[in-house]
Design a protein around this motif. Structure first.
Motif, PDB file in Angstrom:
ATOM      1  N   SER A  34     -37.617 -60.864  29.146  1.00  0.00           N
ATOM      2  CA  SER A  34     -36.805 -59.669  29.392  1.00  0.00           C
ATOM      3  C   SER A  34     -37.685 -58.431  29.342  1.00  0.00           C
ATOM      4  CB  SER A  34     -35.686 -59.553  28.352  1.00  0.00           C
ATOM      5  OG  SER A  34     -36.209 -59.369  27.050  1.00  0.00           O
ATOM      6  N   THR A  35     -37.414 -57.489  30.218  1.00  0.00           N
ATOM      7  CA  THR A  35     -38.218 -56.269  30.298  1.00  0.00           C
ATOM      8  C   THR A  35     -37.359 -55.008  30.206  1.00  0.00           C
ATOM      9  OG1 THR A  35     -38.091 -56.423  32.723  1.00  0.00           O
ATOM     10  CG2 THR A  35     -40.054 -57.350  31.655  1.00  0.00           C
ATOM     11  N   ARG A  36     -36.077 -55.194  29.900  1.00  0.00           N
ATOM     12  CA  ARG A  36     -35.171 -54.041  29.818  1.00  0.00           C
ATOM     13  C   ARG A  36     -34.050 -54.374  28.842  1.00  0.00           C
ATOM     14  NH1 ARG A  36     -31.089 -52.053  34.541  1.00  0.00           N
ATOM     15  NH2 ARG A  36     -30.953 -49.832  34.056  1.00  0.00           N
ATOM     16  N   HIS A  37     -33.703 -53.395  27.998  1.00  0.00           N
ATOM     17  CA  HIS A  37     -32.618 -53.571  27.040  1.00  0.00           C
ATOM     18  C   HIS A  37     -31.734 -52.329  27.082  1.00  0.00           C
ATOM     19  CE1 HIS A  37     -31.360 -55.673  23.113  1.00  0.00           C
ATOM     20  NE2 HIS A  37     -30.396 -54.835  23.479  1.00  0.00           N
ATOM     21  N   LEU A  38     -30.443 -52.557  27.275  1.00  0.00           N
ATOM     22  CA  LEU A  38     -29.484 -51.462  27.380  1.00  0.00           C
ATOM     23  C   LEU A  38     -28.385 -51.597  26.323  1.00  0.00           C
ATOM     24  CD1 LEU A  38     -28.950 -51.478  31.252  1.00  0.00           C
ATOM     25  CD2 LEU A  38     -30.281 -49.813  29.970  1.00  0.00           C
ATOM     26  N   VAL A  39     -27.885 -50.450  25.871  1.00  0.00           N
ATOM     27  CA  VAL A  39     -26.727 -50.406  24.981  1.00  0.00           C
ATOM     28  C   VAL A  39     -25.662 -49.540  25.646  1.00  0.00           C
ATOM     29  CG1 VAL A  39     -25.870 -49.868  22.682  1.00  0.00           C
ATOM     30  CG2 VAL A  39     -28.249 -50.556  22.983  1.00  0.00           C
ATOM     31  N   HIS A  40     -24.425 -50.051  25.701  1.00  0.00           N
ATOM     32  CA  HIS A  40     -23.324 -49.336  26.362  1.00  0.00           C
ATOM     33  C   HIS A  40     -22.165 -49.075  25.409  1.00  0.00           C
ATOM     34  CE1 HIS A  40     -25.142 -51.882  29.619  1.00  0.00           C
ATOM     35  NE2 HIS A  40     -25.009 -50.782  30.328  1.00  0.00           N
ATOM     36  N   THR A  41     -21.387 -48.092  25.767  1.00  0.00           N
ATOM     37  CA  THR A  41     -20.050 -47.977  25.199  1.00  0.00           C
ATOM     38  C   THR A  41     -19.161 -48.934  25.988  1.00  0.00           C
ATOM     39  OG1 THR A  41     -19.365 -46.251  26.744  1.00  0.00           O
ATOM     40  CG2 THR A  41     -20.431 -45.533  24.700  1.00  0.00           C
ATOM     41  N   THR A  42     -17.915 -49.118  25.556  1.00  0.00           N
ATOM     42  CA  THR A  42     -17.030 -50.065  26.242  1.00  0.00           C
ATOM     43  C   THR A  42     -16.658 -49.597  27.642  1.00  0.00           C
ATOM     44  OG1 THR A  42     -15.130 -49.019  25.151  1.00  0.00           O
ATOM     45  CG2 THR A  42     -16.086 -50.971  24.102  1.00  0.00           C
ATOM     46  N   LYS A  89     -20.878 -46.493  29.595  1.00  0.00           N
ATOM     47  CA  LYS A  89     -21.865 -45.425  29.462  1.00  0.00           C
ATOM     48  C   LYS A  89     -23.088 -45.945  28.711  1.00  0.00           C
ATOM     49  CE  LYS A  89     -22.703 -40.984  27.183  1.00  0.00           C
ATOM     50  NZ  LYS A  89     -22.159 -39.957  26.253  1.00  0.00           N
ATOM     51  N   VAL A  90     -24.281 -45.685  29.271  1.00  0.00           N
ATOM     52  CA  VAL A  90     -25.519 -46.114  28.619  1.00  0.00           C
ATOM     53  C   VAL A  90     -25.855 -45.137  27.501  1.00  0.00           C
ATOM     54  CG1 VAL A  90     -27.989 -46.530  28.911  1.00  0.00           C
ATOM     55  CG2 VAL A  90     -26.387 -47.224  30.708  1.00  0.00           C
ATOM     56  N   ILE A  91     -25.989 -45.637  26.270  1.00  0.00           N
ATOM     57  CA  ILE A  91     -26.329 -44.772  25.136  1.00  0.00           C
ATOM     58  C   ILE A  91     -27.680 -45.157  24.525  1.00  0.00           C
ATOM     59  CG2 ILE A  91     -23.954 -44.162  24.557  1.00  0.00           C
ATOM     60  CD1 ILE A  91     -23.982 -46.371  22.446  1.00  0.00           C
ATOM     61  N   GLY A  92     -28.362 -46.095  25.148  1.00  0.00           N
ATOM     62  CA  GLY A  92     -29.692 -46.482  24.676  1.00  0.00           C
ATOM     63  C   GLY A  92     -30.367 -47.375  25.691  1.00  0.00           C
ATOM     64  N   GLU A  93     -31.657 -47.157  25.892  1.00  0.00           N
ATOM     65  CA  GLU A  93     -32.413 -48.006  26.806  1.00  0.00           C
ATOM     66  C   GLU A  93     -33.860 -48.085  26.330  1.00  0.00           C
ATOM     67  OE1 GLU A  93     -33.850 -48.318  31.507  1.00  0.00           O
ATOM     68  OE2 GLU A  93     -32.476 -46.720  30.858  1.00  0.00           O
ATOM     69  N   TRP A  94     -34.427 -49.279  26.324  1.00  0.00           N
ATOM     70  CA  TRP A  94     -35.844 -49.437  26.020  1.00  0.00           C
ATOM     71  C   TRP A  94     -36.372 -50.681  26.732  1.00  0.00           C
ATOM     72  CZ3 TRP A  94     -31.911 -50.014  22.489  1.00  0.00           C
ATOM     73  CH2 TRP A  94     -31.741 -51.259  21.888  1.00  0.00           C
ATOM     74  N   GLN A 131     -26.135 -54.928  25.480  1.00  0.00           N
ATOM     75  CA  GLN A 131     -25.086 -55.064  24.474  1.00  0.00           C
ATOM     76  C   GLN A 131     -24.100 -53.934  24.634  1.00  0.00           C
ATOM     77  OE1 GLN A 131     -26.406 -54.399  20.323  1.00  0.00           O
ATOM     78  NE2 GLN A 131     -28.426 -53.910  21.149  1.00  0.00           N
ATOM     79  N   THR A 132     -22.875 -54.208  24.263  1.00  0.00           N
ATOM     80  CA  THR A 132     -21.794 -53.232  24.348  1.00  0.00           C
ATOM     81  C   THR A 132     -21.014 -53.292  23.042  1.00  0.00           C
ATOM     82  OG1 THR A 132     -21.631 -53.443  26.754  1.00  0.00           O
ATOM     83  CG2 THR A 132     -19.695 -52.601  25.594  1.00  0.00           C
ATOM     84  N   ALA A 133     -20.623 -52.119  22.533  1.00  0.00           N
ATOM     85  CA  ALA A 133     -19.959 -52.089  21.227  1.00  0.00           C
ATOM     86  C   ALA A 133     -18.970 -50.942  21.156  1.00  0.00           C
ATOM     87  CB  ALA A 133     -21.000 -51.949  20.118  1.00  0.00           C
ATOM     88  N   ASN A 134     -18.040 -51.040  20.218  1.00  0.00           N
ATOM     89  CA  ASN A 134     -17.067 -49.963  20.005  1.00  0.00           C
ATOM     90  C   ASN A 134     -16.977 -49.554  18.542  1.00  0.00           C
ATOM     91  OD1 ASN A 134     -15.725 -52.081  18.811  1.00  0.00           O
ATOM     92  ND2 ASN A 134     -14.032 -52.148  20.282  1.00  0.00           N
ATOM     93  N   GLY A 135     -17.888 -50.057  17.712  1.00  0.00           N
ATOM     94  CA  GLY A 135     -17.842 -49.749  16.282  1.00  0.00           C
ATOM     95  C   GLY A 135     -17.155 -50.818  15.474  1.00  0.00           C
ATOM     96  N   HIS A 137     -24.851 -44.868  17.948  1.00  0.00           N
ATOM     97  CA  HIS A 137     -25.877 -43.825  17.906  1.00  0.00           C
ATOM     98  C   HIS A 137     -26.608 -43.754  19.237  1.00  0.00           C
ATOM     99  CE1 HIS A 137     -29.453 -41.588  16.642  1.00  0.00           C
ATOM    100  NE2 HIS A 137     -30.182 -42.583  17.126  1.00  0.00           N
ATOM    101  N   GLU A 138     -26.710 -42.560  19.810  1.00  0.00           N
ATOM    102  CA  GLU A 138     -27.400 -42.404  21.090  1.00  0.00           C
ATOM    103  C   GLU A 138     -28.894 -42.257  20.848  1.00  0.00           C
ATOM    104  OE1 GLU A 138     -25.850 -40.011  24.172  1.00  0.00           O
ATOM    105  OE2 GLU A 138     -23.792 -40.036  23.411  1.00  0.00           O
ATOM    106  N   GLY A 139     -29.663 -43.146  21.466  1.00  0.00           N
ATOM    107  CA  GLY A 139     -31.109 -43.108  21.309  1.00  0.00           C
ATOM    108  C   GLY A 139     -31.738 -44.321  21.962  1.00  0.00           C
TER     109      GLY A 139
END
Length: 481
Positions: free
Chosen positions: A147-155, A158-163, A292-296, A466-468
């Protein structure tokens, strides 16, 4: 360097460690000697610690610790201890492979009747252990996906993190100099290790450990149940590599001393083939992206499983009794619960809906309190590795990584501590090998157990939102500093 149909043995230049120590400079040696002389004169303060040389990768074996051999090394039954390995999962087979390369006699026992008896989990991600597998004679993983990309989304998507390297390097680039995570099915890695070992016949299948005792001669006597019969076996060293509910650990220190600890959440896992997602156009399904996607509260993690399938892991807080009940209800109930909780952005609902029930499982998440060295100090010729020693939640992806590192470290420790003229039979394996090995293993794995337990909490809280552009939870570390 690709895998070959070849045998391996340890590199004599580095003694199988993959690294060679630089000679200490004259200045450093004189400084240490002066400090030692001063201590011996005054007998005040602490004894000076002998400086350790800086280690560099061994050029002869390219840092793997292994070189080609015409045939597998012959086990040195006269000079080296015979090791009984209990459990033929990732850690147990890895230890057997590392022993094979070093001529350490071993017997590998597994309670299952064959390789296919259990799924041995779903997928795993090789992180620190990416280098360790080279030390096991595996230089490429044909089934592995990088894998060469990792994203975090809201439900809502919306992308709130990428590395990952593709955040900075164009996606059309084919090679990357930075270290990448390798995703592979657990059974695929296990099979690759078995091939290094020489195949399935190297495992004593269908052996359920009943008990073990130390004989008057100093060996460990083990009793197994095999096809309703009792069979005995003698060994110089017993290694429990039999998982979170380890029989060796239970017999050694008891279940009440460090019982299973519920981490407050349940995990539901599934594997979905890409062919079931035809017509769904999403850049997230490019076989090189983890998201990954999360809502808390709920959180789903989706990664490449193979080049033509993905694995998903949904987790959420739940009372322990309810989690056990849901898990016991079976695949259909688990799928219905997962789909109900994840009506989120595309392609998550489609992936879960397309996953066959036979490819879904679920379980409450447990670990144990950190194992103290003192609990093993009186264990004599018995030790633990992997989940038997330091079980942890799956949320940091460290279980298999630590088991591989444990296996290689123990085999190297046996090779070093039981070399000719070591008199290990007189001093005992605990003094010659186990005390140092266990101290290093427990110290290395402690932070992984702790971080994995913390992840079970913060991944199901607002912290995950957390956005980052960094892994979730790193903001906590920054606040602590």
């Amino acid at each position: 360097m690709k895998n070959e149909e070849a045998s391996w043995t340890i590199c004599l230049e580095c003694q199988g460690r993959g690294k060679k120590g630089q000679r200490l400079s004259k200045k450093v040696r004189l400084r240490y000697q002066a400090a030692l002389d001063q201590f011996e004169k005054t007998n005040e303060g602490k004894v000076p610690v002998r400086p350790k040389p800086h280690l560099n990768p061994c050029l002869n074996c390219s840092g793997s610790g292994l070189v080609h051999a015409a045939s597998p090394p012959i086990a040195d039954k006269e000079n080296l201890p015979h090791v009984a390995i209990i459990g033929a999962g990732i850690g147990g087979v890895a230890l057997a492979v590392a022993c094979l390369h070093r001529g350490i006699p071993f017997t590998l026992f597994e309670r299952d009747n064959n390789f296919e008896a259990r799924s041995q989990g779903y997928g795993l991600t090789l992180q620190q252990a990416s280098k360790a597998i080279a030390g096991l004679g595996i230089f490429s993983l044909e089934e592995g996906v990088i894998s060469t990309r990792h994203l975090v989304h809201t439900t809502e998507g919306k992308v709130i993190g990428e590395w990952g390297v593709r955040k900075w390097i164009p996606s059309e680039a084919k090679t990357f100099s930075k270290r990448s995570n390798v995703h592979i099915a657990r059974q695929s890695l296990r099979l690759a290790l078995l091939k290094q070992l020489g195949g399935h016949d190297m495992v004593q299948w269908g052996h359920q450990l009943i008990d073990f005792t130390t004989s008057e001669e100093g060996s460990v006597d083990l009793n197994f149940q095999v096809n309703a019969e009792l069979k005995s076996f003698k060994a110089d060293l017993v290694v429990g590599a039999d998982g979170i509910r380890s029989s060796v650990r239970r017999l050694l220190i008891g279940e009440d001393t460090t019982p299973l600890r519920y981490l407050g959440c349940i995990v539901i896992l599934g594997i979905c083939p890409m062919s079931a997602l035809e017509g769904i156009d999403s850049s997230l399904l490019d076989s090189a992206t983890v998201f990954q996607t999360a809502n808390g509260n709920e959180r789903i993690y989706i990664m490449p499983f193979t080049l033509d399938s993905v694995m998903w892991q949904l987790s959420f807080p739940m009372d322990e009794d309810e989690a056990k009940k849901l898990s016991a209800q079976g695949n259909q109930a688990l799928k219905e619960e997962a789909c109900r909780r994840t009506q989120w952005h595309d392609p998550i609902p489609q992936i879960l809906a397309a996953t066959q029930e036979t490819q879904i499982s679920g379980y409450p998440v447990y670990d144990r309190e950190l194992l103290k060295s003192e609990l093993l100090a009186k264990a004599g010729k018995v030790t633990l590795i992997g989940d038997a020693a330091h079980p942890m939640s799956p949320f940091k992806g460290q279980g298999a990584n630590q088991a591989l590192l444990d296996a290689l470290a123990l085999a190297r420790g046996i090779s070093k501590g039981c070399r000719p003229l070591s008199q290990w039979r007189k001093s005992g394996l605990r003094e010659s090998v186990l005390t140092e090995f266990e101290s290093e293993m427990l110290k290395r794995s402690a932070i992984k157990v702790k971080d994995s337990a913390e992840a079970a909490e913060f991944l199901h809280s607002d912290i995950v939102l957390h956005e980052g552009d960094e892994p979730r939870g790193r903001c906590i570390k920054k606040k602590e500093l």
